[in-house]
Design a protein around this motif. Structure first.
Motif: not given
Length: 234
Positions: A185-212
């Motif tokens: 994953g891109t972050t380890n399993l962890h416990l926050d010390v307080s409640d949190a609001v998470n906002v996904m502000v952008y999602v990108g689809i990578p372009q290029g010449e990938p393999n199959h």
């Protein structure tokens, strides 16, 4: 069903067989009433449609690269948690959606990277005031989530308490490329010390010449994006 009867004046639905509340109008002033009933039970709440309210131009990778590209940062190789130092932040952003522009490992493969502590510490508001204002203006459930929200208890702790960092913090990472990456994953399993609001502000689809294999993963991401759009869960 009981919560819907308690607060009929909100646009909402129930996901995961009634276990996850989805609020569909982030500007509804009555959202907090039904949210608090879920919060009492320690349940998460999903709010859709926030991305439609944000200034999308502020949150694009090219905007970050243009404004902050010369800053020195550390990156994390998510496959092995190795720190990559002495790079420019544009090295990360320019490869966010363009696979051939990504930094490569010793075998010549594009790495799955995340930015480490950027902006650093509590510098978000000072370094990105326009983005800070855009985010604060559009936070869902402002009674709870804004720094001065009337129900935000963390903002009202006495001075002799160690107050939690109220943020905001940015989290920036590439999507996974191959099926092998699904084991990490891109972050380890962890416990926050307080409640949190998470906002996904952008999602990108990578372009290029990938393999199959990469192409299959990217096609899967496109399907996810369509599902997010249709479900108004952005």
């Amino acid at each position: 069903m009981g919560l819907s009867v308690l607060e009929p004046h909100t646009s909402h639905s129930w996901l995961c067989d009634g276990r996850l509340l989805c609020l569909q109008d982030p500007s509804n002033s009555n959202n907090w009433k039904i949210f608090r009933e879920c919060w009492k039970q320690g349940q998460p709440v999903l709010v859709s449609g926030i991305d439609k309210r944000l200034n999308s131009h502020l949150w694009r990778p090219d905007a970050f690269s243009k404004e902050f590209g010369d800053q020195d940062v550390d990156l994390v190789n998510c496959r092995n948690c190795a720190i990559i130092s002495d790079v420019k932040v544009r090295d990360f952003w320019d490869g966010f959606e363009v696979i051939p522009k990504r930094l490569q490992d010793a075998d010549g493969n594009p790495m799955v990277l995340k930015l480490k502590d950027w902006p650093p510490g509590e510098d978000f508001r000072d370094m990105m005031p326009t983005r800070f204002d855009d985010l604060m203006k559009n936070l869902p459930l402002p009674e709870y989530t804004k720094r001065d929200g009337r129900l935000n208890l963390a903002a009202r702790l006495p001075n002799f308490f160690v107050r939690p960092d109220l943020g905001p913090k940015m989290y920036n990472a590439y999507g996974l490329i191959s099926s092998e990456d699904r084991k990490v994953g891109t972050t380890n399993l962890h416990l926050d010390v307080s409640d949190a609001v998470n906002v996904m502000v952008y999602v990108g689809i990578p372009q290029g010449e990938p393999n199959h294999e990469q192409e299959a993963v990217i096609n899967g991401r496109k399907e996810v994006m369509i599902t997010i759009e249709e479900g108004r869960c952005g």
